[in-house]
Design a protein around this motif. Structure first.
Motif, PDB file in Angstrom:
ATOM      1  N   SER A 109      35.465  27.530  40.314  1.00  0.00           N
ATOM      2  CA  SER A 109      36.628  26.808  39.775  1.00  0.00           C
ATOM      3  C   SER A 109      38.235  27.522  40.371  1.00  0.00           C
ATOM      4  CB  SER A 109      37.359  27.314  37.926  1.00  0.00           C
ATOM      5  OG  SER A 109      36.587  26.561  36.637  1.00  0.00           O
ATOM      6  N   ARG A 110      38.874  28.612  40.698  1.00  0.00           N
ATOM      7  CA  ARG A 110      39.269  29.456  41.703  1.00  0.00           C
ATOM      8  C   ARG A 110      38.984  29.243  42.866  1.00  0.00           C
ATOM      9  NH1 ARG A 110      38.025  34.269  38.237  1.00  0.00           N
ATOM     10  NH2 ARG A 110      40.611  34.773  37.038  1.00  0.00           N
ATOM     11  N   TYR A 111      37.858  28.623  43.752  1.00  0.00           N
ATOM     12  CA  TYR A 111      37.691  28.052  44.781  1.00  0.00           C
ATOM     13  C   TYR A 111      37.851  26.831  44.578  1.00  0.00           C
ATOM     14  CZ  TYR A 111      35.671  26.508  48.727  1.00  0.00           C
ATOM     15  OH  TYR A 111      34.946  25.609  50.406  1.00  0.00           O
ATOM     16  N   LEU A 112      38.006  26.126  43.813  1.00  0.00           N
ATOM     17  CA  LEU A 112      37.893  24.535  44.219  1.00  0.00           C
ATOM     18  C   LEU A 112      39.266  24.478  43.610  1.00  0.00           C
ATOM     19  CD1 LEU A 112      34.915  23.365  42.318  1.00  0.00           C
ATOM     20  CD2 LEU A 112      35.024  23.310  44.710  1.00  0.00           C
ATOM     21  N   ALA A 113      39.592  25.364  42.588  1.00  0.00           N
ATOM     22  CA  ALA A 113      41.393  25.028  43.089  1.00  0.00           C
ATOM     23  C   ALA A 113      42.345  24.979  43.381  1.00  0.00           C
ATOM     24  CB  ALA A 113      42.220  25.956  41.041  1.00  0.00           C
ATOM     25  N   ARG A 114      42.076  26.137  44.340  1.00  0.00           N
ATOM     26  CA  ARG A 114      42.749  26.211  45.226  1.00  0.00           C
ATOM     27  C   ARG A 114      42.727  25.169  46.890  1.00  0.00           C
ATOM     28  NH1 ARG A 114      42.760  32.431  48.790  1.00  0.00           N
ATOM     29  NH2 ARG A 114      44.479  32.674  46.918  1.00  0.00           N
ATOM     30  N   GLN A 115      41.750  24.901  46.919  1.00  0.00           N
ATOM     31  CA  GLN A 115      40.712  23.758  47.652  1.00  0.00           C
ATOM     32  C   GLN A 115      42.122  22.185  47.439  1.00  0.00           C
ATOM     33  OE1 GLN A 115      39.836  26.088  50.157  1.00  0.00           O
ATOM     34  NE2 GLN A 115      38.024  23.814  50.472  1.00  0.00           N
ATOM     35  N   PHE A 116      42.285  22.417  45.940  1.00  0.00           N
ATOM     36  CA  PHE A 116      42.539  21.258  45.793  1.00  0.00           C
ATOM     37  C   PHE A 116      43.953  20.786  45.035  1.00  0.00           C
ATOM     38  CE2 PHE A 116      37.859  20.887  45.513  1.00  0.00           C
ATOM     39  CZ  PHE A 116      37.893  19.457  46.279  1.00  0.00           C
ATOM     40  N   GLY A 117      44.172  22.188  45.069  1.00  0.00           N
ATOM     41  CA  GLY A 117      45.824  22.652  45.464  1.00  0.00           C
ATOM     42  C   GLY A 117      46.399  22.472  43.631  1.00  0.00           C
ATOM     43  N   VAL A 126      47.746  32.135  36.364  1.00  0.00           N
ATOM     44  CA  VAL A 126      46.298  31.929  35.926  1.00  0.00           C
ATOM     45  C   VAL A 126      45.402  32.401  36.230  1.00  0.00           C
ATOM     46  CG1 VAL A 126      45.277  29.898  37.023  1.00  0.00           C
ATOM     47  CG2 VAL A 126      47.712  29.292  37.643  1.00  0.00           C
ATOM     48  N   ASN A 127      45.350  33.118  37.009  1.00  0.00           N
ATOM     49  CA  ASN A 127      44.507  34.136  36.787  1.00  0.00           C
ATOM     50  C   ASN A 127      44.381  34.934  35.457  1.00  0.00           C
ATOM     51  OD1 ASN A 127      43.050  33.210  39.273  1.00  0.00           O
ATOM     52  ND2 ASN A 127      43.791  34.847  40.624  1.00  0.00           N
ATOM     53  N   ALA A 128      45.240  35.260  35.482  1.00  0.00           N
ATOM     54  CA  ALA A 128      45.262  35.885  33.490  1.00  0.00           C
ATOM     55  C   ALA A 128      45.179  35.182  33.186  1.00  0.00           C
ATOM     56  CB  ALA A 128      47.101  36.732  33.659  1.00  0.00           C
TER      57      ALA A 128
END
Length: 213
Positions: A68-76, A88-90
């Motif tokens: 989810s973190r990877y995809l969220a960064r890819q798609f803003g 967000v990570n917390a």
């Protein structure tokens, strides 16, 4: 053109938020739903012997929150700055703690363990739900935007909204609880409606396979 393949069981649970991120982004992806009967034969080929696994042009990535973190960064949708990303990570890590706290209850509800679900609901689920939903409410109130962090969607909005929906039985979930548990958390009930009204998320929810969890 990047090819995304998300391999998971034919349920929502840990595979649903990566699917929703891809759907929100309008990204075509291979929704690989692996039957339980097939799982033992391929388990050893997975990075950690678990699902979900995201394949990006054939390269595997395990662990649902890492995906989810990877995809969220890819798609803003991972936060607009390093501080927001950390927040967000917390929240995501706190949600994982919450799920660990109610794990015994969840296993019984899913039929993977035996136990008194009513007693576990009262003694394990409810106090941990109230504690953590107060934390999430605090973030909503602090942002004042209808989103948990900042003034735009992040993937933890999807994470919390889906869990709220499951508890409200909007998705026919085995985790459905009494709607009265949200009497003290109207902000998160409104949050779920807001997030699930986002056009691409709404379309995904309306067209995804119906499953009990």
């Amino acid at each position: 053109m990047v090819h995304y393949k998300l391999s998971y069981f034919p349920i929502r649970f840990a595979g649903e938020i990566p699917r929703q991120i891809l759907a929100y982004a309008g990204q075509n992806f291979e929704d690989d739903r692996i039957p339980q009967s097939v799982w033992p034969t391929i388990k050893s080929t997975m990075p950690f012997g678990t699902l979900p696994v995201l394949y990006v042009d054939g390269r595997p990535l395990g662990q649902s929150h890492a995906i989810s973190r990877y995809l969220a960064r890819q798609f803003g949708i991972n936060g607009r700055c390093p501080w927001e990303e950390a927040q967000v990570n917390a929240i995501a890590d706190q949600f994982k703690d919450y799920f660990n706290e109610i794990r015994t209850y969840n296993l019984v509800k899913m039929g993977f363990a035996q136990g008194d679900s009513d007693k576990l609901y009262a003694d394990t689920f409810l106090p941990n739900f109230k504690k953590n939903y107060q934390f999430f409410t605090n973030f909503l109130k602090s942002s004042g935007t209808g989103f948990l962090i900042g003034d735009s969607l992040t993937w933890v909005d999807l994470l919390i909204a889906q869990h709220t929906s499951d508890l409200l039985s909007d998705s026919g979930s085995v985790f459905a609880a009494s709607s009265s548990i949200f009497d003290d958390f109207p902000e998160l009930k409104a949050h779920q409606k807001k997030i699930h009204s986002i056009p691409n998320i709404k379309k995904w929810i309306e067209t995804r396979p119906a499953t009990p969890l």
